[in-house]
Design an enzyme around this catalytic site. Structure first.
Site, mmCIF file in Angstrom:
data_model
loop_
_atom_site.group_PDB
_atom_site.id
_atom_site.type_symbol
_atom_site.label_atom_id
_atom_site.label_comp_id
_atom_site.label_asym_id
_atom_site.label_seq_id
_atom_site.Cartn_x
_atom_site.Cartn_y
_atom_site.Cartn_z
ATOM 1 N N THR A 13 0.838 -1.200 0.000
ATOM 2 C CA THR A 13 0.000 0.000 0.000
ATOM 3 C C THR A 13 0.875 1.254 0.000
ATOM 4 O O THR A 13 0.782 2.093 -0.906
ATOM 5 C CB THR A 13 -0.919 -0.007 1.250
ATOM 6 O OG1 THR A 13 -1.639 -1.232 1.246
ATOM 7 C CG2 THR A 13 -1.880 1.162 1.253
ATOM 8 N N ALA A 43 12.524 -3.990 -2.892
ATOM 9 C CA ALA A 43 12.402 -5.401 -2.506
ATOM 10 C C ALA A 43 10.966 -5.682 -2.080
ATOM 11 O O ALA A 43 10.347 -4.879 -1.373
ATOM 12 C CB ALA A 43 13.348 -5.731 -1.363
ATOM 13 N N VAL A 132 3.284 8.377 12.281
ATOM 14 C CA VAL A 132 2.172 8.901 13.087
ATOM 15 C C VAL A 132 1.302 9.807 12.216
ATOM 16 O O VAL A 132 1.789 10.752 11.605
ATOM 17 C CB VAL A 132 2.673 9.716 14.303
ATOM 18 C CG1 VAL A 132 1.496 10.213 15.143
ATOM 19 C CG2 VAL A 132 3.628 8.898 15.156
ATOM 20 N N GLY A 134 -0.175 9.500 9.353
ATOM 21 C CA GLY A 134 -0.029 9.464 7.891
ATOM 22 C C GLY A 134 0.493 10.750 7.282
ATOM 23 O O GLY A 134 1.641 11.135 7.494
ATOM 24 N N ILE A 136 -0.173 13.848 7.871
ATOM 25 C CA ILE A 136 -0.081 15.056 8.707
ATOM 26 C C ILE A 136 1.364 15.210 9.203
ATOM 27 O O ILE A 136 1.894 14.280 9.810
ATOM 28 C CB ILE A 136 -1.026 14.962 9.941
ATOM 29 C CG1 ILE A 136 -2.472 14.721 9.501
ATOM 30 C CG2 ILE A 136 -0.913 16.197 10.814
ATOM 31 C CD1 ILE A 136 -3.442 14.478 10.658
ATOM 32 N N LYS A 205 1.430 5.109 18.286
ATOM 33 C CA LYS A 205 1.622 6.472 17.756
ATOM 34 C C LYS A 205 1.778 7.494 18.880
ATOM 35 O O LYS A 205 2.641 8.379 18.816
ATOM 36 C CB LYS A 205 0.433 6.832 16.860
ATOM 37 C CG LYS A 205 0.378 5.971 15.597
ATOM 38 C CD LYS A 205 -0.961 6.113 14.879
ATOM 39 C CE LYS A 205 -0.991 5.333 13.582
ATOM 40 N NZ LYS A 205 -2.365 5.218 13.035
ATOM 41 N N GLY A 310 -3.509 5.523 4.284
ATOM 42 C CA GLY A 310 -3.788 5.409 2.854
ATOM 43 C C GLY A 310 -2.521 5.599 2.042
ATOM 44 O O GLY A 310 -1.552 6.211 2.495
HETATM 45 P P1 NDP Z 1 1.525 -3.872 2.930
HETATM 46 O O1 NDP Z 1 1.226 -5.173 3.570
HETATM 47 O O2 NDP Z 1 0.570 -3.325 1.956
HETATM 48 O O3 NDP Z 1 2.951 -3.959 2.233
HETATM 49 C C1 NDP Z 1 4.037 -4.637 2.788
HETATM 50 C C2 NDP Z 1 5.094 -4.816 1.722
HETATM 51 O O4 NDP Z 1 6.212 -5.479 2.281
HETATM 52 C C3 NDP Z 1 4.638 -5.666 0.527
HETATM 53 O O5 NDP Z 1 5.066 -5.070 -0.667
HETATM 54 C C4 NDP Z 1 5.357 -6.995 0.747
HETATM 55 O O6 NDP Z 1 5.682 -7.656 -0.466
HETATM 56 C C5 NDP Z 1 6.630 -6.523 1.391
HETATM 57 N N1 NDP Z 1 7.300 -7.567 2.151
HETATM 58 C C6 NDP Z 1 6.792 -8.377 3.111
HETATM 59 N N2 NDP Z 1 7.750 -9.218 3.559
HETATM 60 C C7 NDP Z 1 8.862 -8.947 2.857
HETATM 61 C C8 NDP Z 1 10.181 -9.473 2.822
HETATM 62 N N3 NDP Z 1 10.546 -10.472 3.619
HETATM 63 N N4 NDP Z 1 11.092 -8.954 1.970
HETATM 64 C C9 NDP Z 1 10.740 -7.930 1.153
HETATM 65 N N5 NDP Z 1 9.500 -7.380 1.129
HETATM 66 C C10 NDP Z 1 8.589 -7.891 1.961
HETATM 67 O O7 NDP Z 1 1.776 -2.839 4.127
HETATM 68 P P2 NDP Z 1 1.536 -1.271 4.127
HETATM 69 O O8 NDP Z 1 2.143 -0.688 2.904
HETATM 70 O O9 NDP Z 1 0.124 -0.987 4.446
HETATM 71 O O10 NDP Z 1 2.367 -0.837 5.426
HETATM 72 C C11 NDP Z 1 3.779 -0.665 5.386
HETATM 73 C C12 NDP Z 1 4.202 0.064 6.662
HETATM 74 O O11 NDP Z 1 3.593 1.357 6.687
HETATM 75 C C13 NDP Z 1 3.741 -0.612 7.945
HETATM 76 O O12 NDP Z 1 4.727 -0.445 8.929
HETATM 77 C C14 NDP Z 1 2.476 0.143 8.334
HETATM 78 O O13 NDP Z 1 2.214 0.120 9.707
HETATM 79 C C15 NDP Z 1 2.871 1.550 7.896
HETATM 80 N N6 NDP Z 1 1.754 2.435 7.632
HETATM 81 C C16 NDP Z 1 0.755 2.057 6.798
HETATM 82 C C17 NDP Z 1 -0.289 2.915 6.522
HETATM 83 C C18 NDP Z 1 -1.366 2.533 5.579
HETATM 84 O O14 NDP Z 1 -2.266 3.346 5.358
HETATM 85 N N7 NDP Z 1 -1.350 1.341 4.994
HETATM 86 C C19 NDP Z 1 -0.337 4.248 7.123
HETATM 87 C C20 NDP Z 1 0.789 4.581 7.955
HETATM 88 C C21 NDP Z 1 1.790 3.692 8.206
HETATM 89 P P3 NDP Z 1 4.528 -8.179 -1.475
HETATM 90 O O15 NDP Z 1 3.976 -6.931 -2.103
HETATM 91 O O16 NDP Z 1 5.228 -9.027 -2.446
HETATM 92 O O17 NDP Z 1 3.527 -8.915 -0.621
HETATM 93 N N1 HSE Z 2 -4.907 1.213 10.905
HETATM 94 C C1 HSE Z 2 -4.379 2.534 10.948
HETATM 95 C C2 HSE Z 2 -5.544 3.504 11.078
HETATM 96 C C3 HSE Z 2 -3.572 2.795 9.679
HETATM 97 O O1 HSE Z 2 -6.700 3.075 10.957
HETATM 98 O O2 HSE Z 2 -5.318 4.680 11.351
HETATM 99 C C4 HSE Z 2 -2.728 4.035 9.740
HETATM 100 O O3 HSE Z 2 -1.720 3.979 10.673
#
Ligand code: NDP
Ligand code: HSE
Length: 439
Positions: A13, A43, A132, A134, A136, A205, A310
């Protein structure tokens, strides 16, 4: 123009959001920074996973070490999530002296002390704006814009999922489980819903903000956490009738005045659903939106509002970190803004029992003479003062809700009084206790 070379681990994401945002705005950023940005490799776990934004196959690898250990890569972005591989990635990068950008609030909460210490030892920064709220820029605000302030209060709506659930319950009378499912479909909820609804994500957060604002490491075990499961539609309706709205708040409050005399900070750091006046601006932050209200002793009250999650909003925060990391490399100013400065040696988290709050109480009681007197006596004996009482008329059942608003009292005294009240034969279910924040 100078160039900085970046490697990213994670293309989900947020990762694919960063890839796409760079595609859109790379040229603009490069002109602003005077630095070319080269995203060399990404990666992922598996090549063919569907991603919110497609990433060209040629950029991908499934071996994160190929990215982190590539001598051409100067900045590492960790967007994997979790507390295992992500920790290895960051520690490996820091040991190589490479600055790290991360959005991983769970990892920072659990291992922040170790990671910030590794960053200091290796003279490499950690940038974590996306961790923390997103999009902001609250980390930058606290670390940079408010550096001249003693921060006395932070109230944050920092979990979009819980805010969405509470908003839909209030506005549409929807059922908790049904709204959680909608939030999950929108892609904001954590894979494990307990992280959101039980308050853990907010705890991660608010701990980061508390540590930053008060200059000592706030360990997650010291943070009092209550999620939104105890909040029912009935409580939302009674709160509304009393002029309040229920929000899940992350709270950091300076408790005593010794801090302002240059001594150590004694702070409350908590997460709980609170009744807040419906006229307050935080009561109008709805749906998945986040907001952080910060009061500083010089600046006064400030409010930061926006999308807390997001792919695009979070990518915006990562881009801001890329700019900072690139500028720090260009101007060799790695230590200009150290990632986390432990300047308070004796900071202290005040246990929740000692914290004074105001309360909303809902009891289910038998509707007969003397009930209110029995309950009032227990409160009176505990030196707890009742501010107001509502008992809706009911002809259909002899068990009625009894709502009480309670003046400020220590949480420990309140817990003790409620455990006595619960044992009264006229009280027919576990009392609901929510705290009230009047700012
Ligand atoms: P996702 O699950 O969407 O993405 C995780 C990614 O990590 C995927 O691309 C996955 O690969 C990759 N991955 C997993 N294991 C491995 C590995 N061993 N080696 C290499 N790549 C790997 O997570 P998000 O993008 O939602 O979240 C990422 C971070 O951002 C988290 O720490 C989350 O808490 C934080 N965050 C997320 C928000 C959100 O809105 N989603 C908001 C704020 C923070 P593959 O694509 O092949 O599965
Ligand atoms: N699950 C979290 C939320 C994602 O709903 O705010 C962003 O950190």
């Amino acid at each position: 123009m100078e160039q900085v070379t970046i490697g990213m681990i994670g293309g989900g994401t947020v990762g694919s959001g960063v890839y796409n945002a760079l595609k859109l705005n790379r040229a603009l950023m490069e002109r602003r920074l005077g630095i070319k940005i080269n995203l060399l490799k990404i990666a992922v776990k598996a090549f063919d996973e569907p991603r919110p934004y497609p990433i060209p196959r040629g950029l991908l690898t499934t071996n994160w070490r190929e990215v982190v250990e590539d001598p051409r890569v100067q900045i590492i972005i960790e967007l994997v999530g979790g507390t295992t591989i992500a920790r290895d990635i960051i520690l490996t990068a820091l040991k190589l002296g490479k600055p790290v950008i991360t959005a991983n609030k769970a990892l920072l909460s659990a291992y922040g002390e170790e990671l910030f210490s590794a960053a200091a030892t290796n003279n490499a920064n950690i940038y974590y704006e996306a961790s923390v709220a997103g999009g902001i820029p609250i980390i930058k605000a606290i670390r940079e814009a408010f550096v001249g302030n003693r921060i006395t209060h932070i109230y944050g709506i920092v979990n979009g999922t819980c805010n969405y659930i509470l908003t839909k319950m209030k506005e549409e009378g929807s059922d908790f489980a049904q709204v959680l499912e909608q939030a999950q479909k929108q892609g904001y909820a954590e894979a494990e819903p307990s992280l959101d609804v039980d308050g853990w994500d907010s705890m991660h957060k608010i701990g980061i903000l508390a540590s930053l604002a008060h200059g000592f490491w706030v360990s997650p075990e010291k943070i009092f956490v209550e999620g939104i499961r105890p909040v029912s539609l009935m409580d939302i309706r009674f709160a509304e009738q009393l002029g309040y709205t229920i929000k899940l708040l992350g709270i950091v409050k300076q408790i005593d005045s010794t801090a302002s005399k240059g001594k150590s900070s004694r702070i409350q750091v908590s997460v709980y659903p609170a009744l807040i006046p419906s006229s307050h601006v935080l009561a109008r932050i709805n749906d998945i939106f986040n907001a952080v209200f910060v009061r500083g002793n010089i600046v006064g009250e400030t409010l930061f509002f926006g999308r807390g999650a997001g792919k695009d909003a979070t990518a915006s925060a990562v881009l801001s970190d890329i700019a900072d990391a690139a500028l720090d490399l260009k101007y060799e100013t790695k230590s200009r803004l150290r990632p986390f400065v432990s300047h308070e040696k004796n900071g202290e988290i005040v246990p929740i029992g000692e914290v004074k709050s105001q309360y909303y109480i809902r009891l289910a009681v038998v509707d007969k003479p003397g009930v209110l007197a029995k309950i009032s006596t227990i409160f009176g004996d505990s030196k707890i003062s009742i501010a107001s009482v509502i008992q809706p008329e009911s002809r259909e059942t002899e068990i009625v809700p009894l709502i009480m608003m309670i003046h400020s009292a220590p949480n420990s005294a309140m817990e003790k009084a409620l455990s006595k009240i619960e044992k009264l034969p006229v009280v027919k279910s576990k009392p609901v206790m929510l705290r009230v924040e009047n700012f």
